[in-house]
Design an enzyme around this catalytic site. Structure first.
Site, PDB file in Angstrom:
ATOM      1  N   GLU A 252       0.807  -1.084   0.066  1.00  0.00           N
ATOM      2  CA  GLU A 252       0.089  -0.022  -0.041  1.00  0.00           C
ATOM      3  C   GLU A 252       0.957   1.381  -0.228  1.00  0.00           C
ATOM      4  O   GLU A 252       1.870   1.331   0.524  1.00  0.00           O
ATOM      5  CB  GLU A 252      -0.656   0.011   1.379  1.00  0.00           C
ATOM      6  CG  GLU A 252      -1.974   1.039   1.223  1.00  0.00           C
ATOM      7  CD  GLU A 252      -3.259   0.851   0.647  1.00  0.00           C
ATOM      8  OE1 GLU A 252      -4.169   1.345   0.575  1.00  0.00           O
ATOM      9  OE2 GLU A 252      -3.209  -0.418  -0.069  1.00  0.00           O
ATOM     10  N   HIS A 253       0.269   2.323  -0.693  1.00  0.00           N
ATOM     11  CA  HIS A 253       0.996   3.538  -0.443  1.00  0.00           C
ATOM     12  C   HIS A 253       0.227   4.655   0.248  1.00  0.00           C
ATOM     13  O   HIS A 253      -1.063   4.667  -0.076  1.00  0.00           O
ATOM     14  CB  HIS A 253       1.530   3.965  -2.049  1.00  0.00           C
ATOM     15  CG  HIS A 253       2.429   3.115  -2.559  1.00  0.00           C
ATOM     16  ND1 HIS A 253       3.913   3.593  -2.843  1.00  0.00           N
ATOM     17  CD2 HIS A 253       2.257   2.060  -3.286  1.00  0.00           C
ATOM     18  CE1 HIS A 253       4.392   2.613  -3.401  1.00  0.00           C
ATOM     19  NE2 HIS A 253       3.629   1.466  -3.694  1.00  0.00           N
ATOM     20  N   PRO A 254       0.667   5.587   0.968  1.00  0.00           N
ATOM     21  CA  PRO A 254      -0.107   6.570   1.630  1.00  0.00           C
ATOM     22  C   PRO A 254      -0.904   7.448   0.722  1.00  0.00           C
ATOM     23  O   PRO A 254      -0.125   7.960  -0.415  1.00  0.00           O
ATOM     24  CB  PRO A 254       0.856   7.301   2.180  1.00  0.00           C
ATOM     25  CG  PRO A 254       2.100   6.963   1.959  1.00  0.00           C
ATOM     26  CD  PRO A 254       2.156   5.780   1.207  1.00  0.00           C
TER      27      PRO A 254
END
Length: 228
Positions: free
Chosen positions: A94-96
């Site tokens: 996941e990426h912010p």
């Protein structure tokens, strides 16, 4: 040195070593690994098959699980009799998307995704949550399953879908993002199957009852009364 490590022959030797090591470790359990599958920190059950160019990291299999060609699976637990279609992506990082100025891992990760460069002292964002795939699940070709999602027993994910939330048992979902299309069986049949848990039976039982798997009504008629 770097050119040696990236050499195609080195890649091939690493794959061959990993294949031999795992097949020896799981000898007698019928582990099948095809050409250039990348496997790291994984555990296997019986009769697992990993096809060409699949990439697996921190995956735990139960029995009869398969991963199709060019699929990538990370930090995932896979139940019995479940398959992941070719070119699918399961449990990737996941990426912010808010608060952080940039989604680039250089600003929150110590894994060194930028050619080994690390500028933070500790991980500041949870990139991976465990993904759970139940028993008797099929994930269609070129699907993407968000990390941290649970796919319930008996579910089917249509090809090309993007799954961003949990999937109910024995449901069929599809689309971008994936939505419920329909349930595979009636409510009563689903309750029966979840109670019965046929995937926990041994191989001899499954062989003896293989014809009943062609029709849910015949299957339930034979075993529902016995298991109440």
């Amino acid at each position: 040195m770097k050119s040696i490590l990236l050499n195609p022959i080195t890649y091939w030797l690493r794959w061959l070593y990993t294949k031999w090591k795992l097949e020896f470790k799981y000898r007698g359990r019928h582990l099948y690994i095809e050409y250039m599958a990348e496997i790291s920190d994984c555990k296997f059950g019986d009769y697992n098959a990993i096809y060409k160019f699949a990439r697996l990291q921190s995956v735990e299999f139960s029995d009869f699980g398969t991963v199709g060609r060019n699929a990538q699976v990370h930090n995932t637990r896979i139940g019995k009799f479940s398959g992941i279609g070719p070119f699918s992506f399961v449990g990737l990082a996941e990426h912010p998307s808010s608060v952080f100025v940039s989604p680039h891992p250089l600003f929150y990760s110590t894994l060194g995704q930028s050619s080994g460069l690390v500028i933070v002292e500790k991980d500041l964002f949870q990139e991976y949550e465990t993904t759970y795939i139940g028993n008797d699940v099929w994930i269609g070709n070129a699907s993407s399953i968000k990390q941290g999602v649970t796919i319930g027993d008996g579910a089917i994910v249509a090809a090309g879908s993007v799954v961003t939330k949990n999937v109910e048992p024995y449901s069929i979902v599809g689309g971008v993002p994936a939505k419920l299309i329909r349930y595979r069986f009636t409510k009563e049949q689903i309750e029966f199957l979840l109670r019965f848990k046929w995937w926990d039976e041994d191989l001899e039982w499954i062989k003896a009852n293989k014809d009943l798997f062609l029709n849910i009504e015949h299957f339930q008629a034979k075993y529902d009364t016995e298991r109440r």
